[in-house]
Design a protein around this motif. Sequence first.
Motif, mmCIF file in Angstrom:
data_model
loop_
_atom_site.group_PDB
_atom_site.id
_atom_site.type_symbol
_atom_site.label_atom_id
_atom_site.label_comp_id
_atom_site.label_asym_id
_atom_site.label_seq_id
_atom_site.Cartn_x
_atom_site.Cartn_y
_atom_site.Cartn_z
ATOM 1 N N LEU A 61 62.677 -51.788 10.834
ATOM 2 C CA LEU A 61 63.637 -51.020 11.835
ATOM 3 C C LEU A 61 64.029 -52.129 12.582
ATOM 4 C CD1 LEU A 61 62.281 -47.854 12.851
ATOM 5 C CD2 LEU A 61 63.859 -48.109 10.875
ATOM 6 N N SER A 65 68.401 -53.736 11.982
ATOM 7 C CA SER A 65 69.304 -53.889 13.011
ATOM 8 C C SER A 65 69.831 -55.170 13.224
ATOM 9 C CB SER A 65 68.842 -53.305 14.404
ATOM 10 O OG SER A 65 68.518 -51.855 14.065
ATOM 11 N N HIS A 122 65.182 -44.657 9.741
ATOM 12 C CA HIS A 122 65.460 -44.792 11.386
ATOM 13 C C HIS A 122 65.729 -43.490 12.049
ATOM 14 C CE1 HIS A 122 68.609 -45.113 14.699
ATOM 15 N NE2 HIS A 122 68.020 -46.352 14.763
ATOM 16 N N LEU A 126 61.896 -43.631 14.438
ATOM 17 C CA LEU A 126 62.322 -44.791 15.541
ATOM 18 C C LEU A 126 61.366 -44.476 16.707
ATOM 19 C CD1 LEU A 126 64.111 -47.042 16.497
ATOM 20 C CD2 LEU A 126 65.355 -45.413 17.435
ATOM 21 N N VAL A 137 65.550 -52.614 18.849
ATOM 22 C CA VAL A 137 66.187 -52.190 18.008
ATOM 23 C C VAL A 137 67.542 -51.714 18.758
ATOM 24 C CG1 VAL A 137 66.640 -50.120 16.674
ATOM 25 C CG2 VAL A 137 64.526 -51.398 16.383
#
Length: 211
Positions: A61, A65, A122, A126, A137
Amino acid sequence: MTTRTDAPTRREQILREAARLFAERGFHGVGVDEIGAAVGISGPGLYRHFAGKDAMLAELLVGISDSLLTGAKRRLAEAGRVTGSGAGAGAGAGAGAEAVLDSLIEGHIDFALDDRPLITLHDRELDRLRDADRRMVRQLQRQYVELWVGVVREVYPAVPEPAARSAVHSVFGLLNSTPHLGRPGALPGRAGTAALLHRMARGAFAAVGAG
C-alpha cells in the motif's frame, strides 16, 4: 507495483501473489503458507524476504502510493514541467497543459487496469496498517492529488481550487472502479477499456470546467 519489462524478482513475485490473495479472500483469510505456495517456496521461506503479512501489506500500500506519485512526477518532468510543493506544473513551460493532463490520466489508467488487486486491497485493508504507514500512504496520496490539481487548473483556469480538487478525487473514483468492471473480456479489450476510461475522465473534468 509498477509495470516491469524484465523478469520480476522473488520479492516482487511474493508481493504480487500476496496482493492477489489478499484481494480475493481478505487479509485474515490468507496464510503465509498459501502465499509461499503461490510462488513456489515454503511459508517460512517468506521470512527471508518479509517480517510477516503485515510487512507485505505495508509495502504493497505504501509502495503503490509512492509509485503513482513518482510516475506522475516523471510524466511532468518529461513534459518539461517543474514540480514543487502545491504545484502541478510550471505555467507556460514545456508541453501544453492539455497534453500533460492526458498523460496523467494515461498513467493512472495503467495502474487501474494492471493493478486491480491493489485497489481492492486499499479499499478493504488500509485501516490495518500501522499508524505510521497509514500516515505515509495519506501523505503520498495528498501530494499526488495536488500535482493533478495544478494541471487541472491550468486546463480550466476558471475552476476554483476546491472544485478542482473535488474533481480530481471524483476522477480517481471513476478510474479506480476497474475491479467492478466484470470478468476479463466483458469490455472491448484493454485498449478499448483504456480509451473509454480516458474519455470519461476528460468528460468529467470538462463538466467541472463548464460549470
